[in-house]
Design a protein around this motif. Structure first.
Motif, short mmCIF file in Angstrom:
data_model
loop_
_atom_site.label_atom_id
_atom_site.label_comp_id
_atom_site.label_asym_id
_atom_site.label_seq_id
_atom_site.Cartn_x
_atom_site.Cartn_y
_atom_site.Cartn_z
N ILE A 153 -1.49 25.88 -3.35
CA ILE A 153 -1.01 24.79 -2.50
C ILE A 153 -0.36 23.78 -3.44
O ILE A 153 -1.01 23.30 -4.37
CB ILE A 153 -2.17 24.14 -1.72
N THR A 154 0.89 23.47 -3.20
CA THR A 154 1.59 22.53 -4.08
C THR A 154 1.20 21.10 -3.75
O THR A 154 0.67 20.81 -2.67
CB THR A 154 3.12 22.67 -3.94
N ALA A 155 1.51 20.19 -4.67
CA ALA A 155 1.26 18.77 -4.44
C ALA A 155 2.05 18.29 -3.22
O ALA A 155 1.54 17.51 -2.41
CB ALA A 155 1.62 17.96 -5.68
N LEU A 156 3.28 18.76 -3.07
CA LEU A 156 4.09 18.36 -1.90
C LEU A 156 3.40 18.76 -0.61
O LEU A 156 3.35 17.98 0.35
CB LEU A 156 5.47 19.01 -1.95
N GLU A 157 2.87 19.98 -0.56
CA GLU A 157 2.20 20.45 0.65
C GLU A 157 0.92 19.65 0.92
O GLU A 157 0.66 19.24 2.04
CB GLU A 157 1.88 21.94 0.52
N GLU A 158 0.13 19.44 -0.11
CA GLU A 158 -1.13 18.69 0.04
C GLU A 158 -0.87 17.26 0.51
O GLU A 158 -1.41 16.82 1.52
CB GLU A 158 -1.89 18.68 -1.29
N TYR A 159 -0.05 16.54 -0.22
CA TYR A 159 0.18 15.13 0.12
C TYR A 159 1.02 14.97 1.38
O TYR A 159 0.85 14.02 2.13
CB TYR A 159 0.80 14.38 -1.06
N GLY A 160 1.93 15.91 1.62
CA GLY A 160 2.71 15.87 2.86
C GLY A 160 1.82 16.04 4.07
O GLY A 160 1.97 15.32 5.07
N LEU A 161 0.88 16.98 4.00
CA LEU A 161 -0.06 17.17 5.10
C LEU A 161 -0.93 15.92 5.27
O LEU A 161 -1.18 15.48 6.39
CB LEU A 161 -0.94 18.40 4.86
N ARG A 162 -1.36 15.33 4.17
CA ARG A 162 -2.16 14.11 4.25
C ARG A 162 -1.39 12.97 4.92
O ARG A 162 -1.95 12.23 5.73
CB ARG A 162 -2.60 13.65 2.86
N LEU A 203 5.90 2.86 3.88
CA LEU A 203 5.71 3.58 2.63
C LEU A 203 4.56 2.98 1.83
O LEU A 203 3.79 3.71 1.19
CB LEU A 203 6.99 3.55 1.80
N THR A 204 4.41 1.67 1.88
CA THR A 204 3.30 1.01 1.20
C THR A 204 1.97 1.46 1.78
O THR A 204 1.00 1.69 1.04
CB THR A 204 3.44 -0.53 1.28
N ASP A 205 1.89 1.61 3.10
CA ASP A 205 0.67 2.11 3.75
C ASP A 205 0.31 3.49 3.20
O ASP A 205 -0.83 3.75 2.82
CB ASP A 205 0.84 2.22 5.27
N PHE A 206 1.30 4.40 3.17
CA PHE A 206 1.05 5.74 2.66
C PHE A 206 0.62 5.68 1.20
O PHE A 206 -0.32 6.36 0.79
CB PHE A 206 2.30 6.63 2.80
N SER A 207 1.32 4.89 0.44
CA SER A 207 1.04 4.76 -0.99
C SER A 207 -0.39 4.30 -1.24
O SER A 207 -1.13 4.91 -2.01
CB SER A 207 2.04 3.78 -1.61
N GLN A 208 -0.79 3.23 -0.57
CA GLN A 208 -2.12 2.67 -0.78
C GLN A 208 -3.22 3.58 -0.25
O GLN A 208 -4.26 3.75 -0.89
CB GLN A 208 -2.22 1.30 -0.11
N ARG A 209 -3.03 4.16 0.91
CA ARG A 209 -4.09 4.98 1.53
C ARG A 209 -4.27 6.34 0.87
O ARG A 209 -5.34 6.93 0.95
CB ARG A 209 -3.80 5.15 3.02
N GLU A 210 -3.24 6.84 0.22
CA GLU A 210 -3.33 8.15 -0.42
C GLU A 210 -3.28 8.08 -1.94
O GLU A 210 -3.35 9.11 -2.60
CB GLU A 210 -2.23 9.08 0.09
#
Length: 157
Positions: free
Chosen positions: A3-12, A27-34
């Motif tokens: 599972i690539t990082a793109l797939e993992e973080y994209g799903l998240r 984008l800040t919400d995604f950045s901070q929460r993940e």
């Protein structure tokens, strides 16, 4: 299978949107929460936007939102947008060794394994929605009713 990082973080990121009570996330919400950089979150959301899984919303309450309700978005769509399938038409070209064309191009039993494995994974991902994951309804995985292959004990490999 990796599972690539793109797939993992994209799903998240998709799960954050599915679970969010807010209309949009920035984008800040995604950045901070993940725990992602803002540019990397931006890259993920642009890929998901290009695949028409999310849409950008302008304005004071802008950000990103799902294009459809989570129960109408299947994991296969998400993974197709973010990565390559297990078996693609270019698979044999990637693994030709030092040759221009794979030495097994005409007679390859390995290709059949990857094709079957890719089909099986695709079938599973076509049945699980983003809502199934977001709501914790993982019983859907138990109910896939995949029939196990019986092996003859007399078979030798």
């Amino acid at each position: 299978m990796k599972i690539t990082a793109l797939e993992e973080y994209g799903l998240r990121c998709m799960l954050l949107l599915a679970k969010s009570s807010e209309a949009t996330l920035t984008l800040t919400d995604f950045s901070q929460r993940e725990g992602l950089s803002v540019p990397y979150a931006g890259k993920l959301l642009m890929i998901l936007k290009k695949a028409e899984l999310v849409r950008a919303v302008r304005g004071r309450n802008g950000g990103y939102a799902l294009t459809r309700i989570a129960s109408e978005i299947y994991l296969k769509e998400i993974f197709d947008a973010l990565g390559e399938p297990v078996f693609s038409p270019t698979h044999c070209q990637k693994y030709s060794g030092e040759e221009e064309i794979c030495v097994h191009k005409g007679d390859c039993s390995v290709r059949d394994i990857w094709r079957g494995f890719g089909g099986l994974i695709g079938t599973v991902l076509e049945r699980i929605t983003l809502d199934d994951i977001a709501s914790g309804n993982l019983d859907v995985i138990k109910n896939l009713q995949l029939v196990p292959v019986e092996h003859n004990q007399n078979d030798e490999t």
